[in-house]
Structure formats: C-alpha cells, structure tokens
Design an enzyme around this catalytic site. Structure first.
Site: not given
Length: 232
Positions: A177, A172, A147-148, A196
């Site tokens: 980031e 992920d 998701a985030r 990501h």
C-alpha cells in the site's frame, strides 16, 4: 499504575459500524451491478445487465470479532443467511446463523455467495486465502477483504479473478500500500478497489478526542478498570 509503570490505551473510536457498512457497500455493488453501471456510464453505454437480491444471499464471515459480529447483525437485518469462522466458536454467541471453528473454513467458502475477511493478520491467517481456498469458492462467489492484504495470496487472487474462478472481489487492503499503479487489480472489471478506508468516518477525530478525555479523567481518578480501549 500497572506493573510496567504505565497504562497504555488506544484512542481509536468504535469502527465496527463504518467497516461493516463498507462491507455492505461492496456486496451491494456486486449484487446490483453498480460497478458495472459506473463503467458503462463512463463509456456512455446504455445496456441493461442482470442483478440480484442480497436477501437471497449467504454471507460467510472469516473472523467473528467485534467487526464481524456487527457485519452479521446488519446482514441478518435484511434477511441474509450468515455463516462465521472464529478461532474459539464457544465464545461466538448467537450473532451468526452457523458458527464454525477454523476447520470449517472450506465449508463456509463452498456455501457462501459473499466471503468477508474480517480477521486479524497473524501467523495463522497470513496467506489464509490461496489457490485451494479460491478454487473452493463458488464461481459466483465474491471475496471482500477489510482485514489485511496479506491474509490473501494476492497473485493467486489476481489469477482467480482473471480466469473466472470467482465472480469478483471488493478490496480495501493490499499486500503493498498504496496499491502499485501497475497492479492488474486496477483494471479488472470484476474488482472494486478502495484505498484502505473501510473504517473511516467524518466523526473519527471527535470520537477519538472524547475517548482520550474520558481516559484522562479515569486515570486521574485512579479508576483504571474503567479506561476504554485499554492495551496494557
């Protein structure tokens, strides 16, 4: 034209299958111990370890939208029991074995072997998975976040992984980031880190170009309702 004087669409192609397969990769890695095997290979260690079967697992999906539904379809095809959370469960269809509203989060966390976060980042989901939620999960549970990053309290997750509250995590997305080089997540043996890329596919640009071309044709023809990925 719309009331604002323009039409806005997104060129992104369907990424439900790539992201769903990304989830499958994370759960398969943990169930079959692939991440353990890779680390042993790097140290030239020949040592058998315990593995399981995904067909015996229960998967909890937080966010049963397009991606969550595709995850459920793929999981059900190999005999995994699926549980889901959706803001409005009345619109969830029959894609999961059991569907709950937001109030069912703790039941899902308690019962699931794998918990996949596939929800959007909103005021309601920011920090959704924190200390209480991680302690509710079973100690053999695995958290998979596509998701985030900010859906999870990252510092608390690190603590949970270090002290064995849960079995592991396949991540992920992250609060910062690229993931900082000094993050403990890089070195934890029960964590799989990917940069990501759950939605990436070698066909992304080709599919995006096809959507742009089709939307241009429908726009010129005045058939605005037929435009794909319409935002405004």
């Amino acid at each position: 034209m719309s009331r604002q004087g323009f039409e806005l669409t997104a060129p992104s192609p369907d990424i439900t299958t790539p992201r769903s397969l990304g989830k499958a990769s994370g759960s398969t890695a943990f169930e079959r111990g692939i991440h353990t095997g890779i680390r042993q290979q790097q140290r030239a260690v020949w040592e058998r370890y315990t593995v399981g079967e995904l067909a015996d697992a229960t998967l909890g999906i937080v966010g049963v939208g397009a991606i969550g539904q595709r995850i459920a379809e793929l999981a059900s095809a190999i005999g995994i029991q699926t549980l889901g959370i959706k803001r409005n469960p009345d619109t969830g269809g029959n894609c999961v074995d059991e569907l709950f509203g937001p109030e069912g989060l703790y039941e899902l966390l308690l019962r699931a072997d794998y918990v996949v976060l596939a929800c959007p980042l909103t005021d309601e989901t920011r920090g959704l998975i924190g200390r209480e939620e991680l302690q509710t999960m079973n100690e053999w549970g695995v958290l998979i976040n596509i998701a985030r990053g900010d859906v999870v309290d990252e510092e608390t997750l690190i603590h949970a992984l270090q002290y064995g509250w849960i079995r592991g995590a396949a991540l992920d997305v992250f609060s910062t980031e690229p993931l900082p080089a000094d993050s403990p997540l890089w070195k934890l043996s029960n964590v799989i880190v990917t940069p990501h890329m759950a939605g990436l596919t070698p066909h992304y640009m080709e599919r995006s170009a096809a959507i742009i071309a089709q939307n241009y044709r429908t726009f010129v023809a005045g058939d605005l309702d037929a435009m794909q990925n319409r935002i405004v």
